[in-house]
Every structure is written in structure tokens, then in C-alpha cells.
Motif scaffolding. Structure first.
Motif, PDB file in Angstrom:
ATOM      1  N   SER A 251     -10.549   7.377   8.116  1.00 54.10           N
ATOM      2  CA  SER A 251     -10.781   8.077   9.380  1.00 54.10           C
ATOM      3  C   SER A 251      -9.560   8.839   9.858  1.00 54.10           C
ATOM      4  N   ILE A 252      -8.369   8.415   9.442  1.00 56.63           N
ATOM      5  CA  ILE A 252      -7.145   9.133   9.846  1.00 56.63           C
ATOM      6  C   ILE A 252      -6.624  10.016   8.720  1.00 56.63           C
ATOM      7  N   GLY A 253      -7.489  10.268   7.719  1.00 59.63           N
ATOM      8  CA  GLY A 253      -7.148  11.210   6.659  1.00 59.63           C
ATOM      9  C   GLY A 253      -6.419  10.630   5.472  1.00 59.63           C
ATOM     10  N   HIS A 254      -6.425   9.299   5.328  1.00 58.95           N
ATOM     11  CA  HIS A 254      -5.697   8.666   4.229  1.00 58.95           C
ATOM     12  C   HIS A 254      -6.566   7.620   3.525  1.00 58.95           C
ATOM     13  N   PRO A 255      -7.586   8.090   2.770  1.00 57.15           N
ATOM     14  CA  PRO A 255      -8.457   7.153   2.064  1.00 57.15           C
ATOM     15  C   PRO A 255      -7.701   6.372   0.994  1.00 57.15           C
ATOM     16  N   LEU A 256      -8.222   5.206   0.677  1.00 58.76           N
ATOM     17  CA  LEU A 256      -7.591   4.382  -0.362  1.00 58.76           C
ATOM     18  C   LEU A 256      -7.830   5.005  -1.735  1.00 58.76           C
ATOM     19  N   LEU A 257      -6.807   4.968  -2.559  1.00 61.17           N
ATOM     20  CA  LEU A 257      -6.955   5.440  -3.927  1.00 61.17           C
ATOM     21  C   LEU A 257      -7.971   4.569  -4.659  1.00 61.17           C
ATOM     22  N   GLY A 258      -8.818   5.219  -5.446  1.00 61.14           N
ATOM     23  CA  GLY A 258      -9.795   4.498  -6.255  1.00 61.14           C
ATOM     24  C   GLY A 258     -11.025   4.048  -5.515  1.00 61.14           C
ATOM     25  N   ASP A 259     -11.129   4.344  -4.221  1.00 62.79           N
ATOM     26  CA  ASP A 259     -12.274   3.879  -3.447  1.00 62.79           C
ATOM     27  C   ASP A 259     -13.498   4.743  -3.772  1.00 62.79           C
ATOM     28  N   PRO A 260     -14.511   4.175  -4.432  1.00 62.92           N
ATOM     29  CA  PRO A 260     -15.661   4.978  -4.841  1.00 62.92           C
ATOM     30  C   PRO A 260     -16.595   5.338  -3.694  1.00 62.92           C
ATOM     31  N   THR A 261     -16.462   4.647  -2.569  1.00 62.05           N
ATOM     32  CA  THR A 261     -17.383   4.858  -1.447  1.00 62.05           C
ATOM     33  C   THR A 261     -16.814   5.783  -0.390  1.00 62.05           C
ATOM     34  N   TYR A 262     -15.537   5.627  -0.076  1.00 59.52           N
ATOM     35  CA  TYR A 262     -14.948   6.392   1.018  1.00 59.52           C
ATOM     36  C   TYR A 262     -13.837   7.348   0.569  1.00 59.52           C
ATOM     37  N   GLY A 263     -13.433   7.269  -0.690  1.00 59.91           N
ATOM     38  CA  GLY A 263     -12.293   8.051  -1.143  1.00 59.91           C
ATOM     39  C   GLY A 263     -12.654   9.486  -1.485  1.00 59.91           C
ATOM     40  N   ARG A 264     -11.779  10.404  -1.117  1.00 68.98           N
ATOM     41  CA  ARG A 264     -11.906  11.826  -1.487  1.00 68.98           C
ATOM     42  C   ARG A 264     -10.517  12.278  -1.921  1.00 68.98           C
ATOM     43  N   LEU A 265     -10.267  12.202  -3.212  1.00 68.81           N
ATOM     44  CA  LEU A 265      -8.908  12.404  -3.716  1.00 68.81           C
ATOM     45  C   LEU A 265      -8.744  13.747  -4.410  1.00 68.81           C
ATOM     46  N   ARG A 266      -7.501  14.242  -4.404  1.00 72.32           N
ATOM     47  CA  ARG A 266      -7.191  15.496  -5.078  1.00 72.32           C
ATOM     48  C   ARG A 266      -7.088  15.258  -6.584  1.00 72.32           C
ATOM     49  N   PRO A 267      -7.327  16.330  -7.380  1.00 71.20           N
ATOM     50  CA  PRO A 267      -7.341  16.185  -8.848  1.00 71.20           C
ATOM     51  C   PRO A 267      -6.099  15.522  -9.455  1.00 71.20           C
ATOM     52  N   PRO A 268      -4.860  15.814  -9.019  1.00 69.92           N
ATOM     53  CA  PRO A 268      -3.711  15.136  -9.660  1.00 69.92           C
ATOM     54  C   PRO A 268      -3.775  13.621  -9.539  1.00 69.92           C
ATOM     55  N   ILE A 269      -4.158  13.125  -8.372  1.00 67.24           N
ATOM     56  CA  ILE A 269      -4.266  11.681  -8.173  1.00 67.24           C
ATOM     57  C   ILE A 269      -5.416  11.130  -9.007  1.00 67.24           C
ATOM     58  N   THR A 270      -6.537  11.824  -8.995  1.00 67.43           N
ATOM     59  CA  THR A 270      -7.697  11.389  -9.766  1.00 67.43           C
ATOM     60  C   THR A 270      -7.350  11.279 -11.245  1.00 67.43           C
ATOM     61  N   ALA A 271      -6.602  12.253 -11.751  1.00 65.13           N
ATOM     62  CA  ALA A 271      -6.225  12.252 -13.163  1.00 65.13           C
ATOM     63  C   ALA A 271      -5.306  11.070 -13.480  1.00 65.13           C
ATOM     64  N   THR A 272      -4.399  10.770 -12.569  1.00 65.73           N
ATOM     65  CA  THR A 272      -3.485   9.631 -12.782  1.00 65.73           C
ATOM     66  C   THR A 272      -4.260   8.315 -12.827  1.00 65.73           C
ATOM     67  N   LEU A 273      -5.190   8.147 -11.918  1.00 68.67           N
ATOM     68  CA  LEU A 273      -5.987   6.922 -11.896  1.00 68.67           C
ATOM     69  C   LEU A 273      -6.826   6.789 -13.165  1.00 68.67           C
TER      70      LEU A 273
END
Length: 318
Positions: A251-273
Motif C-alpha cells: 500500500s505504500i509502494g513497496h511490495p515484498l519481493l517474490g509475492d505472487p499475490t500482491y507483488g508488482r516488480l520491475r524486470p531486473p528484480i524479477t530476473a534476479t529472483l
């Protein structure tokens, strides 16, 4: 003699003289809650020295009076005991603290009727569970999501369950999570105070709602370490709602990494995970503190961030 019943003999102490019968017996029998004893008294399971049942929980006691409390054996739980390895952090005759791995469901439910923490505790604690509400089962007073790792406490009997539940209700339990979130929080510490309820559009999700539609939820966060495109934060829960940290940080713009339900991550982070094979929300219950419900000792436990989250932190470390 009924082997399914144990007889507890109690002599009322001077301290308990004049107390209600249920209160005096609860004081003498720490494994039984006052509510459980009220039920036993009303059912005629408590007798005086002459063998006469005393059926009034409010009856005043006298120092030196003796009572026999017939405690039926707890009914077997409907869940199956399973030999599942557990990381035990603390255990006594009243409660147990477990360091739960990611992937382990806490309580049996649709889709997960076995292979859960409850099944594992039924096996590990066999013979030591006095019964929660008369049933031989561990008393789970809080839960952790399947894919969240970390500390969880369970009670072995009514008295411990009642005491822990009261602390959770008062929000006096000290629970601190470590989470890896996207971006850098600004400010680096703060509080999210936003009510939560089931989403009206997706029943699998939790949403922030108005105060009159949901339950109050409060999360205090602080930055622990800035990372490349992400941050390691500590979240201290003032309340403990379903998905609270995950929804509040999103809600404050900082979703948890790897969260399949609430996460919206940028491609560099997604690629690292993806490269690391990290496929769960980066959330770990790292600290658990409470007052022992029977001994009144102050207890606090720490759990090291697990290897999969450590791998993510290492890959993103500046």
C-alpha cells in the motif's frame, strides 16, 4: 475404575480461601483453564472430601478443604499425527515454539488436510497434550502463511492456550518480521495504520478498507539495509491480521519481493529472483516475545533469516 479419567486432588491453600471454586482450582491446577474447570464443575466432575459433587463454580472455598477433580482424557484429534521434522526453539510441558520453514502449512484446511504443522505437532507432542477444549490437539493461537518462514508458538493445554490468546488479543506479543521489499522506503521508518478485510472482488486477497468495514491493522516498519532496487526492512506488528505485512507494504509502494499475490516488480528484480529460484514472498518471522502464560517468565526468541532469503540479500547487496 474408568482408565479414561484422571483424578486430581486439590487442597485449598490459605491464599485461595474465600475465592470462587473455579478460580481456586485453576490456581492449583495450572494445566486447566478456569473455563474448562467451570465446565467440569457444572458437569459434576468435582467432588468434596465426602464424595459429594459440587456443581456451583461460584461456591466460596475454605482453606484446607479438599476436592477431587475428575478430568476426562482428551478426545483424540480428527487430524492424523505425522512424523514431520520440526525445528524446536523452545519446549516445556505448557507450550512449544517452532521455527517453521517456508512451504509448511500451519493448519489443515481445504487442499491441505495433512502434511501440516498441526499434524507434525500431534506426532511430536504425543502423550503431552492435555487437550484444548477437551480435544487432544495443539493450541494454535496465531498463524504464518504457508510461504512465510519463522517463529510460531503453540499451547499444549487449555491454560496455556487461554493465556497466550489473551496476550494476542491485548496486542502485547512482540512480533517482528524481516522482509525484502521493492524500492527504498521514504521515510525510512514509519507506521501503516489501515483496516483490512477480504477483497470484495477477489476472496483470495486481503484489501485495505474503511475503518467501519474492516479490522484495524497497524504495522511499524524501519529500514535495516538498502539493497539494489530493494530494501531489507523490519516490520513490527501491533496487530496480526491475515497478509498484514504484505498488504501494508504494498500500500505504500513497496511490495515484498517474490509475492505472487500482491507483488508488482520491475524486470531486473524479477530476473534476479528467477535466477536464484526464489519463488515465495520474502518474509520471515524473525522475533517472537511474550510472557509465559503459566510461569510468567518473559520469553524472547530469534530466528536467523533462512538461506533462500539470504541468497536474495547477497545478490542485491550494494
Amino acid at each position: 475404575m474408568n482408565t479414561g479419567v484422571s483424578i486430581e486432588s486439590v487442597t485449598i491453600s490459605g491464599e485461595a480461601s474465600g475465592w470462587r471454586l473455579d478460580r481456586a482450582l485453576a490456581h492449583a491446577l495450572p494445566a486447566l483453564s478456569r473455563e474448562r474447570l467451570k465446565t467440569l464443575i457444572s458437569a459434576g466432575h468435582v467432588s468434596d472430601a465426602a464424595g459429594v459433587p459440587r456443581r456451583d463454580p461460584a461456591e466460596k472455598t475454605i482453606a484446607g478443604a479438599t476436592f477431587a477433580v475428575a478430568v476426562p482424557a482428551p478426545k483424540p484429534a480428527h487430524n492424523v499425527a505425522q512424523d514431520i521434522p520440526l525445528a524446536i526453539v523452545f519446549e516445556d510441558e505448557h507450550l512449544i515454539v517452532v521455527d517453521k520453514p517456508a512451504g509448511l502449512v500451519v493448519h489443515p484446511a481445504a487442499g491441505n488436510f495433512d502434511g501440516t504443522l498441526v499434524n507434525a505437532l500431534l506426532h511430536h507432542c504425543r502423550g503431552t497434550l492435555s487437550g484444548i477444549g477437551g480435544v487432544e490437539r495443539p493450541g494454535i493461537v496465531h498463524r504464518i502463511d504457508k510461504d512465510t518462514s519463522g517463529l510460531i508458538v503453540a499451547a499444549k493445554h487449555d491454560k496455556a492456550h487461554e493465556g497466550l490468546a489473551a496476550q494476542f488479543k491485548r496486542h502485547s506479543i512482540d512480533r517482528r518480521y524481516r522482509a525484502i521489499v521493492a524500492g527504498l522506503p521514504n521515510p525510512t521508518s514509519g507506521t501503516v495504520d489501515a483496516a483490512l478485510a477480504r477483497s470484495a472482488t477477489n476472496r483470495q486477497k486481503i484489501a485495505i478498507v474503511s475503518a467501519d468495514r474492516g479490522r484495524r491493522a497497524v504495522t511499524h516498519y524501519r529500514l535495516v539495509e538498502p539493497l539494489a532496487g530493494a530494501s531489507l526492512v523490519e516490520c513490527r506488528l501491533e496487530t496480526g491480521r491475515t497478509h498484514q505485512v504484505r498488504v501494508h507494504m504494498t500500500s505504500i509502494g513497496h511490495p515484498l519481493l517474490g509475492d505472487p499475490t500482491y507483488g508488482r516488480l520491475r524486470p531486473p528484480i524479477t530476473a534476479t529472483l528467477a535466477r536464484l529460484g526464489f519463488a515465495r514472498q520474502a518474509l520471515h518471522a524473525a522475533h517472537l516475545g511474550f510472557v509465559h502464560p503459566v510461569t510468567s517468565a518473559t520469553l524472547a526468541f530469534e530466528s536467523v533469516i533462512p538461506a533462500d532469503m539470504q541468497g536474495v540479500i547477497g545478490a542485491l547487496r550494494l
